[in-house]
Design a protein around this motif. Sequence first.
Motif, PDB file in Angstrom:
ATOM      1  N   HIS A 353       0.824  -1.202   0.000  1.00 51.71           N
ATOM      2  CA  HIS A 353       0.000   0.000   0.000  1.00 51.71           C
ATOM      3  C   HIS A 353       0.863   1.260   0.000  1.00 51.71           C
ATOM      4  CE1 HIS A 353      -2.898  -3.011   1.432  1.00 51.71           C
ATOM      5  NE2 HIS A 353      -3.839  -2.196   1.011  1.00 51.71           N
ATOM      6  N   GLY A 354       0.321   2.301  -0.604  1.00 56.70           N
ATOM      7  CA  GLY A 354       0.982   3.595  -0.618  1.00 56.70           C
ATOM      8  C   GLY A 354      -0.033   4.706  -0.457  1.00 56.70           C
ATOM      9  N   MET A 355       0.441   5.954  -0.505  1.00 55.87           N
ATOM     10  CA  MET A 355      -0.441   7.110  -0.382  1.00 55.87           C
ATOM     11  C   MET A 355      -0.035   8.165  -1.401  1.00 55.87           C
ATOM     12  SD  MET A 355      -1.076   9.724   2.858  1.00 55.87           S
ATOM     13  CE  MET A 355      -1.945   8.536   3.883  1.00 55.87           C
ATOM     14  N   THR A 356      -1.020   8.875  -1.900  1.00 55.11           N
ATOM     15  CA  THR A 356      -0.781   9.983  -2.816  1.00 55.11           C
ATOM     16  C   THR A 356      -1.495  11.231  -2.311  1.00 55.11           C
ATOM     17  OG1 THR A 356      -0.460   8.624  -4.801  1.00 55.11           O
ATOM     18  CG2 THR A 356      -1.257  10.865  -5.141  1.00 55.11           C
ATOM     19  N   VAL A 357      -0.800  12.358  -2.382  1.00 57.95           N
ATOM     20  CA  VAL A 357      -1.403  13.669  -2.169  1.00 57.95           C
ATOM     21  C   VAL A 357      -1.373  14.364  -3.526  1.00 57.95           C
ATOM     22  CG1 VAL A 357      -1.279  15.868  -0.952  1.00 57.95           C
ATOM     23  CG2 VAL A 357      -0.564  13.763   0.201  1.00 57.95           C
ATOM     24  N   ALA A 358      -2.537  14.556  -4.130  1.00 58.00           N
ATOM     25  CA  ALA A 358      -2.630  15.098  -5.476  1.00 58.00           C
ATOM     26  C   ALA A 358      -2.527  16.625  -5.467  1.00 58.00           C
ATOM     27  CB  ALA A 358      -3.949  14.663  -6.117  1.00 58.00           C
ATOM     28  N   PRO A 359      -2.207  17.224  -6.621  1.00 56.48           N
ATOM     29  CA  PRO A 359      -2.094  18.689  -6.692  1.00 56.48           C
ATOM     30  C   PRO A 359      -3.369  19.416  -6.297  1.00 56.48           C
ATOM     31  CG  PRO A 359      -1.094  17.673  -8.630  1.00 56.48           C
ATOM     32  CD  PRO A 359      -1.801  16.575  -7.890  1.00 56.48           C
ATOM     33  N   ASP A 360      -4.538  18.791  -6.554  1.00 58.41           N
ATOM     34  CA  ASP A 360      -5.803  19.448  -6.219  1.00 58.41           C
ATOM     35  C   ASP A 360      -6.204  19.268  -4.759  1.00 58.41           C
ATOM     36  OD1 ASP A 360      -6.507  16.804  -6.118  1.00 58.41           O
ATOM     37  OD2 ASP A 360      -8.043  16.894  -7.680  1.00 58.41           O
ATOM     38  N   GLY A 361      -5.341  18.605  -3.978  1.00 62.77           N
ATOM     39  CA  GLY A 361      -5.629  18.418  -2.563  1.00 62.77           C
ATOM     40  C   GLY A 361      -6.211  17.071  -2.218  1.00 62.77           C
ATOM     41  N   GLU A 362      -6.630  16.303  -3.228  1.00 63.42           N
ATOM     42  CA  GLU A 362      -7.148  14.966  -2.955  1.00 63.42           C
ATOM     43  C   GLU A 362      -6.037  14.100  -2.355  1.00 63.42           C
ATOM     44  OE1 GLU A 362      -9.149  11.119  -5.265  1.00 63.42           O
ATOM     45  OE2 GLU A 362      -8.092  12.678  -6.399  1.00 63.42           O
ATOM     46  N   GLN A 363      -6.409  13.298  -1.353  1.00 67.54           N
ATOM     47  CA  GLN A 363      -5.462  12.386  -0.727  1.00 67.54           C
ATOM     48  C   GLN A 363      -6.095  11.006  -0.659  1.00 67.54           C
ATOM     49  OE1 GLN A 363      -3.747  13.824   2.960  1.00 67.54           O
ATOM     50  NE2 GLN A 363      -3.692  15.948   2.252  1.00 67.54           N
ATOM     51  N   PHE A 364      -5.324   9.988  -1.031  1.00 61.64           N
ATOM     52  CA  PHE A 364      -5.878   8.640  -0.992  1.00 61.64           C
ATOM     53  C   PHE A 364      -4.776   7.619  -0.784  1.00 61.64           C
ATOM     54  CE2 PHE A 364      -5.163   9.949  -5.375  1.00 61.64           C
ATOM     55  CZ  PHE A 364      -4.426   8.907  -5.925  1.00 61.64           C
ATOM     56  N   VAL A 365      -5.159   6.516  -0.147  1.00 60.58           N
ATOM     57  CA  VAL A 365      -4.290   5.351   0.000  1.00 60.58           C
ATOM     58  C   VAL A 365      -4.622   4.402  -1.139  1.00 60.58           C
ATOM     59  CG1 VAL A 365      -3.728   3.376   1.473  1.00 60.58           C
ATOM     60  CG2 VAL A 365      -4.115   5.621   2.492  1.00 60.58           C
ATOM     61  N   TRP A 366      -3.611   3.748  -1.700  1.00 58.45           N
ATOM     62  CA  TRP A 366      -3.816   2.841  -2.817  1.00 58.45           C
ATOM     63  C   TRP A 366      -3.084   1.528  -2.557  1.00 58.45           C
ATOM     64  CZ3 TRP A 366       1.183   2.176  -4.317  1.00 58.45           C
ATOM     65  CH2 TRP A 366       2.061   3.274  -4.164  1.00 58.45           C
ATOM     66  N   ALA A 367      -3.440   0.534  -3.348  1.00 59.49           N
ATOM     67  CA  ALA A 367      -2.783  -0.774  -3.247  1.00 59.49           C
ATOM     68  C   ALA A 367      -2.195  -1.136  -4.600  1.00 59.49           C
ATOM     69  CB  ALA A 367      -3.770  -1.844  -2.798  1.00 59.49           C
ATOM     70  N   GLY A 368      -0.941  -1.536  -4.593  1.00 59.65           N
ATOM     71  CA  GLY A 368      -0.297  -2.014  -5.808  1.00 59.65           C
ATOM     72  C   GLY A 368       0.245  -0.938  -6.703  1.00 59.65           C
ATOM     73  N   ASP A 369      -0.609  -0.061  -7.200  1.00 60.39           N
ATOM     74  CA  ASP A 369      -0.201   0.980  -8.134  1.00 60.39           C
ATOM     75  C   ASP A 369      -1.027   2.236  -7.885  1.00 60.39           C
ATOM     76  OD1 ASP A 369      -0.701   2.415 -10.967  1.00 60.39           O
ATOM     77  OD2 ASP A 369       1.253   1.388 -11.028  1.00 60.39           O
ATOM     78  N   PRO A 370      -0.378   3.411  -7.813  1.00 56.23           N
ATOM     79  CA  PRO A 370      -1.136   4.621  -7.478  1.00 56.23           C
ATOM     80  C   PRO A 370      -2.135   5.043  -8.543  1.00 56.23           C
ATOM     81  CG  PRO A 370       1.139   5.153  -8.070  1.00 56.23           C
ATOM     82  CD  PRO A 370       1.054   3.666  -7.938  1.00 56.23           C
ATOM     83  N   ASP A 371      -1.935   4.596  -9.791  1.00 59.11           N
ATOM     84  CA  ASP A 371      -2.831   5.002 -10.877  1.00 59.11           C
ATOM     85  C   ASP A 371      -3.912   3.979 -11.177  1.00 59.11           C
ATOM     86  OD1 ASP A 371      -1.401   7.419 -11.363  1.00 59.11           O
ATOM     87  OD2 ASP A 371       0.116   6.268 -12.454  1.00 59.11           O
ATOM     88  N   THR A 372      -3.575   2.698 -11.067  1.00 57.99           N
ATOM     89  CA  THR A 372      -4.522   1.656 -11.492  1.00 57.99           C
ATOM     90  C   THR A 372      -5.052   0.793 -10.353  1.00 57.99           C
ATOM     91  OG1 THR A 372      -2.726   0.074 -11.918  1.00 57.99           O
ATOM     92  CG2 THR A 372      -3.368   1.548 -13.730  1.00 57.99           C
TER      93      THR A 372
END
Length: 387
Positions: A353-372
């Motif tokens: 698992h990982g986490m992304t903080v997007a430029p628009d402020g969205e934040q989410f945890v993901w599994a495997g790949d941040p895009d797919t």
Amino acid sequence: MSDDPDDLVEHRRRSTAAMDDSGAWPKDSPWVRAAMDALPRDVFAPDRLWDWDGHAWTPIDRTVDPDRWARLVHAGPYDAAVTELVDDRPSSSLSCTSIVADMLDSVDVEPGHRILELGTGTGWNAALLAHRAGPTGHVTSVEADPTLATTAAATLARTGARVDVELGDGTLGWAPTAPYDRIVATYAVERVPRAWIEQTTPGGDIVFPWTRLGYFALTVAKDGRSATGWLHGLAQFMNARDTPATPTHRQVRADRDPDHEHLLSRDLRPLHKNAHLLWALRLALPDVLFDTSVDADGVNARLHDGTESWATVSALPDGRTIASQGGPRRLVDELEAAWDAWIAAGAVGLYDHGMTVAPDGEQFVWAGDPDTGPRWPVSAPAGSMTE
């Protein structure tokens, strides 16, 4: 055992040996052990610590019981030493030695780095960072509590650590000496503050505990507006000081009788010790707080959602396990459904698992790949389980 330097040396030796025995020293960062040898944990411990006696937090004063004080400071690799209470709850601590070592490894500090630490506490972690950054680096540490900030600054000065302690709100970072190569928080947050992204050099890292289970290391993108990275470890940290207090299981239940009871046939041992499962349940049920215990009859659990719904899972002497639930939600049913969904999805491991903080402020945890990969939004605070 008296409180003389020889006794403290022996406690330090035992602590180091326990780290050796548990394999807790980070192999890729040998500097961590050297820094801890040069800056012993006890040097930064206040003269009063707090110990849980099974019913309440009791003060342990160095002048009154020096041996017990030293044993609390140099407890096992996975034991924190509580240094402050607010409203009868721990609000600051010397974190577990193993966790401090692991997080320092994740921060990936190099000599010459400019570092911002958020949550000075006793000053020990800041001193370790400064030891690694060296004379060409710079460490700024922000503390919200005036007393802790003053005490830590004095201790750091006595040890010769080159750290500037500033009084302020860690969620705002510290703009006057930005940007930083590394930002590290020593307390848990629910969302990554925008200031942390803005004050980190593109390509720099932000290491922080997230909620009540793990900590991430995010790398800031070239545009300086977003960051992404992986879960690096498991740990429980104090929340930020402005985090609202979470109602306890006892308060949510309020002595109400259960609305529903049923027998469980599921083996509950993974709920007590499987970190991968616990992580999956945290993502699936972010507002549900639960803790577990084990007695002679088996695994027991308490759950609540911080508002109206609660549940208990009790192991009985005859080998049965009963779930009792109250309120508008059936929390044990929700937990079992999330557990089944995790298994059906392949029991994805926590370190996938990982986490992304997007430029628009969205934040989410993901599994495997941040895009797919599947993702879970980072949203409302959940707090931490208390009695």
